[in-house]
Design a protein around this motif. Structure first.
Motif, PDB file in Angstrom:
ATOM      1  N   SER A 149       0.862  -1.179   0.000  1.00  0.00           N
ATOM      2  CA  SER A 149       0.000   0.000   0.000  1.00  0.00           C
ATOM      3  C   SER A 149       0.906   1.239   0.000  1.00  0.00           C
ATOM      4  CB  SER A 149      -0.895   0.028   1.239  1.00  0.00           C
ATOM      5  OG  SER A 149      -1.770  -1.071   1.281  1.00  0.00           O
ATOM      6  N   THR A 150       0.765   2.083  -1.062  1.00  0.00           N
ATOM      7  CA  THR A 150       0.082   1.723  -2.281  1.00  0.00           C
ATOM      8  C   THR A 150       1.102   1.293  -3.318  1.00  0.00           C
ATOM      9  OG1 THR A 150       0.159   3.980  -3.160  1.00  0.00           O
ATOM     10  CG2 THR A 150      -1.739   3.399  -1.822  1.00  0.00           C
ATOM     11  N   GLY A 151       0.616   0.615  -4.322  1.00  0.00           N
ATOM     12  CA  GLY A 151       1.465   0.026  -5.336  1.00  0.00           C
ATOM     13  C   GLY A 151       0.778  -1.175  -5.940  1.00  0.00           C
ATOM     14  N   GLY A 152       0.193  -2.022  -5.068  1.00  0.00           N
ATOM     15  CA  GLY A 152      -0.541  -3.177  -5.543  1.00  0.00           C
ATOM     16  C   GLY A 152       0.233  -4.464  -5.381  1.00  0.00           C
ATOM     17  N   VAL A 153      -0.061  -5.416  -6.251  1.00  0.00           N
ATOM     18  CA  VAL A 153       0.520  -6.753  -6.224  1.00  0.00           C
ATOM     19  C   VAL A 153       1.643  -6.822  -7.254  1.00  0.00           C
ATOM     20  CG1 VAL A 153       0.080  -9.208  -6.634  1.00  0.00           C
ATOM     21  CG2 VAL A 153      -1.651  -7.807  -5.481  1.00  0.00           C
ATOM     22  N   TYR A 154       2.774  -7.423  -6.834  1.00  0.00           N
ATOM     23  CA  TYR A 154       3.892  -7.679  -7.738  1.00  0.00           C
ATOM     24  C   TYR A 154       4.341  -9.122  -7.549  1.00  0.00           C
ATOM     25  CZ  TYR A 154       4.466  -2.762  -9.020  1.00  0.00           C
ATOM     26  OH  TYR A 154       4.256  -1.496  -9.521  1.00  0.00           O
ATOM     27  N   ARG A 155       4.846  -9.726  -8.647  1.00  0.00           N
ATOM     28  CA  ARG A 155       5.317 -11.108  -8.590  1.00  0.00           C
ATOM     29  C   ARG A 155       6.714 -11.223  -9.189  1.00  0.00           C
ATOM     30  NH1 ARG A 155       1.088 -14.672 -11.732  1.00  0.00           N
ATOM     31  NH2 ARG A 155       1.379 -12.986 -13.258  1.00  0.00           N
ATOM     32  N   THR A 156       7.470 -12.171  -8.645  1.00  0.00           N
ATOM     33  CA  THR A 156       8.753 -12.563  -9.217  1.00  0.00           C
ATOM     34  C   THR A 156       8.751 -14.053  -9.469  1.00  0.00           C
ATOM     35  OG1 THR A 156      11.170 -12.567  -8.944  1.00  0.00           O
ATOM     36  CG2 THR A 156       9.859 -12.884  -6.965  1.00  0.00           C
ATOM     37  N   PHE A 157       9.417 -14.476 -10.540  1.00  0.00           N
ATOM     38  CA  PHE A 157       9.575 -15.895 -10.844  1.00  0.00           C
ATOM     39  C   PHE A 157      11.044 -16.276 -10.980  1.00  0.00           C
ATOM     40  CE2 PHE A 157       5.376 -14.657 -12.422  1.00  0.00           C
ATOM     41  CZ  PHE A 157       4.579 -15.603 -11.809  1.00  0.00           C
ATOM     42  N   ASP A 158      11.928 -15.344 -10.610  1.00  0.00           N
ATOM     43  CA  ASP A 158      13.358 -15.606 -10.729  1.00  0.00           C
ATOM     44  C   ASP A 158      14.104 -15.292  -9.432  1.00  0.00           C
ATOM     45  OD1 ASP A 158      13.285 -12.844 -10.731  1.00  0.00           O
ATOM     46  OD2 ASP A 158      13.918 -12.625 -12.817  1.00  0.00           O
ATOM     47  N   GLY A 159      13.437 -15.538  -8.323  1.00  0.00           N
ATOM     48  CA  GLY A 159      14.090 -15.360  -7.035  1.00  0.00           C
ATOM     49  C   GLY A 159      14.279 -13.921  -6.609  1.00  0.00           C
ATOM     50  N   GLY A 160      13.512 -12.989  -7.204  1.00  0.00           N
ATOM     51  CA  GLY A 160      13.570 -11.596  -6.797  1.00  0.00           C
ATOM     52  C   GLY A 160      14.412 -10.712  -7.680  1.00  0.00           C
ATOM     53  N   ALA A 161      15.031 -11.274  -8.733  1.00  0.00           N
ATOM     54  CA  ALA A 161      15.850 -10.447  -9.622  1.00  0.00           C
ATOM     55  C   ALA A 161      14.991  -9.474 -10.418  1.00  0.00           C
ATOM     56  CB  ALA A 161      16.661 -11.336 -10.560  1.00  0.00           C
ATOM     57  N   SER A 162      13.793  -9.907 -10.808  1.00  0.00           N
ATOM     58  CA  SER A 162      12.880  -9.033 -11.556  1.00  0.00           C
ATOM     59  C   SER A 162      11.470  -9.226 -11.032  1.00  0.00           C
ATOM     60  CB  SER A 162      12.948  -9.335 -13.058  1.00  0.00           C
ATOM     61  OG  SER A 162      12.514 -10.670 -13.316  1.00  0.00           O
ATOM     62  N   TRP A 163      10.659  -8.177 -11.187  1.00  0.00           N
ATOM     63  CA  TRP A 163       9.288  -8.171 -10.669  1.00  0.00           C
ATOM     64  C   TRP A 163       8.359  -7.547 -11.696  1.00  0.00           C
ATOM     65  CZ3 TRP A 163       8.191  -9.968  -5.640  1.00  0.00           C
ATOM     66  CH2 TRP A 163       9.303 -10.284  -4.873  1.00  0.00           C
ATOM     67  N   ALA A 164       7.096  -8.011 -11.695  1.00  0.00           N
ATOM     68  CA  ALA A 164       6.094  -7.456 -12.599  1.00  0.00           C
ATOM     69  C   ALA A 164       4.806  -7.209 -11.827  1.00  0.00           C
ATOM     70  CB  ALA A 164       5.825  -8.405 -13.763  1.00  0.00           C
ATOM     71  N   PRO A 165       4.101  -6.094 -12.120  1.00  0.00           N
ATOM     72  CA  PRO A 165       2.819  -5.844 -11.455  1.00  0.00           C
ATOM     73  C   PRO A 165       1.787  -6.864 -11.893  1.00  0.00           C
ATOM     74  CG  PRO A 165       3.186  -4.268 -13.224  1.00  0.00           C
ATOM     75  CD  PRO A 165       4.445  -5.059 -13.103  1.00  0.00           C
ATOM     76  N   SER A 166       0.867  -7.199 -10.989  1.00  0.00           N
ATOM     77  CA  SER A 166      -0.159  -8.215 -11.242  1.00  0.00           C
ATOM     78  C   SER A 166      -1.479  -7.745 -10.653  1.00  0.00           C
ATOM     79  CB  SER A 166       0.263  -9.558 -10.648  1.00  0.00           C
ATOM     80  OG  SER A 166       1.456 -10.029 -11.232  1.00  0.00           O
ATOM     81  N   ASN A 167      -2.037  -6.705 -11.251  1.00  0.00           N
ATOM     82  CA  ASN A 167      -3.220  -6.046 -10.705  1.00  0.00           C
ATOM     83  C   ASN A 167      -4.404  -5.990 -11.663  1.00  0.00           C
ATOM     84  OD1 ASN A 167      -1.939  -4.979  -8.125  1.00  0.00           O
ATOM     85  ND2 ASN A 167      -0.562  -4.113  -9.667  1.00  0.00           N
TER      86      ASN A 167
END
Length: 362
Positions: free
Chosen positions: A170-188
């Motif tokens: 809060s605020t920003g929303g949901v983010y996900r990583t699939f590479d152990g935290g090296a990169s992230w993408a919003p998922s909202n």
């Protein structure tokens, strides 16, 4: 059966131990008096259960402490266990979330903080490393502060994939990583930012209050938003409203049953501008079909007008069968159910403002 309930408050940590099959409780504390405890966790993956607590002392500042003997003694390192790198020009203000990792990473613990950042520990929560990938995300300069501050308050490791983690802020929303935290993408996708009249469904910037993962389907997630209640069936890639059947779509808490798929609990609040339970009635709402329908649960809860709220981490479940459900209020009461919400009883009263609760069968 022994159940431990850790209760974080504005003025210290209280520990409640159930006796007589959760019919009565013994409460000790406060541990670390006059210290705000916004995050607690009980990690049972080791030989002994470990209690972890995020402290925010007005004089000494924030820290994270651990106990391996159920609160008899506490370990706090001489150096700060969580520290922002000098390059960020920021300092830790508060720990908002402590999340033990999956079973296949028995020493992994995550911590979400204010300012919005993620830390990871591989020694059971004693020391932490800063996750650069989330902090360096190009969206970060635009993440704002919610009413309680700018914070990562939800951390959900994927039980199947140690490289996959979901966070919410809060605020920003949901983010996900699939590479152990090296990169992230919003998922909202599908989550509304009703306070943004120019773009109510932005890529990011939502004020998500809490996210929970389904017990049986790791791809199914449930979210309580700042006005909005949602489910995702694709691990957060898209979200659909499940607010129909609730008296209001505002609130903070959202928890999933520890072993029954599709069973979730919510504590509705009237609105962001009127932070009282709807109709001033103390009611927990349960869905047994992943949010398609909801049932009000109030047997044993106060009948008189009820004004307190329940914060995002002030509701939890233990891992017994049947599961115990617990919530604490901003007026210092703690309520428990031994039968998955069918009936309730008060186990503590007159505590300071309750910020976080976690329970586990020992």
């Amino acid at each position: 059966m022994t159940v431990l309930l850790a209760i974080g408050t504005e003025k210290g940590l209280f520990l409640a131990t159930a006796v007589d099959d959760r019919k009565s409780w013994e409460v000790s504390g406060p541990h670390y008096p006059m210290t705000g405890v916004y995050a607690v966790a009980i990690d049972k993956r080791g030989a002994q259960p470990r209690v972890l607590a995020g402290m925010a002392a007005s004089h000494w500042g924030p820290s994270l402490v651990t106990s391996d003997d159920l609160g008899q003694t506490w370990h706090e390192p001489d150096h700060a266990p969580l520290a922002f790198p000098e390059r960020t020009e920021k300092a830790l203000e508060r720990v908002w979330q402590i999340a033990p990792g999956p079973a296949n990473q028995p020493d992994r613990v995550y911590a979400g903080t204010q300012p919005s950042a993620l830390f990871v520990s591989d020694d059971g929560g004693r020391t932490y490393q800063f996750v650069d990938g989330l902090w360096d995300h190009p969206h970060r300069p635009n993440w704002g502060a919610g009413f309680g501050g700018q914070a990562v308050h939800t951390v959900l490791p994927d039980p199947r994939d140690p490289a996959a983690v979901l966070v919410a802020m809060s605020t920003g929303g949901v983010y996900r990583t699939f590479d152990g935290g090296a990169s992230w993408a919003p998922s909202n996708s599908g989550i509304k930012a009703y306070f943004n009249p120019e773009n109510q469904f932005p890529e990011y910037g939502q004020c998500v209050h809490k996210v929970a993962r389904d017990a049986g389907d790791p791809d199914r997630l449930y979210a309580q938003n700042h006005h909005g209640v949602y489910r995702s069936d694709d691990a957060g890639a898209s979200w659909q409203s499940i607010a129909d059947g609730l008296p209001t779509d505002f609130g903070f808490a959202m928890i999933a049953h520890p072993h029954r798929s599709g069973v979730i609990y919510n504590f509705p609040i009237e609105a962001d501008g009127r932070r009282f339970p709807p109709e001033l009635r103390c009611r927990v709402y349960r869905s047994e079909d992943a949010g398609s329908t909801w049932t009000a649960l109030s047997d044993g809860l106060p009948d008189e007008p009820f004004y307190p709220t329940v914060l995002r981490d002030a509701m939890c479940a233990d891992d017994a069968d049947p599961a115990g459900i617990y919530f604490g209020t901003r007026s210092g009461e703690v309520y428990a159910s031994r039968d998955e919400g069918e009936s309730w009883h008060q186990i503590a009263a007159h505590l300071p403002d309750i910020l976080s609760v976690r329970a586990a069968v020992l």
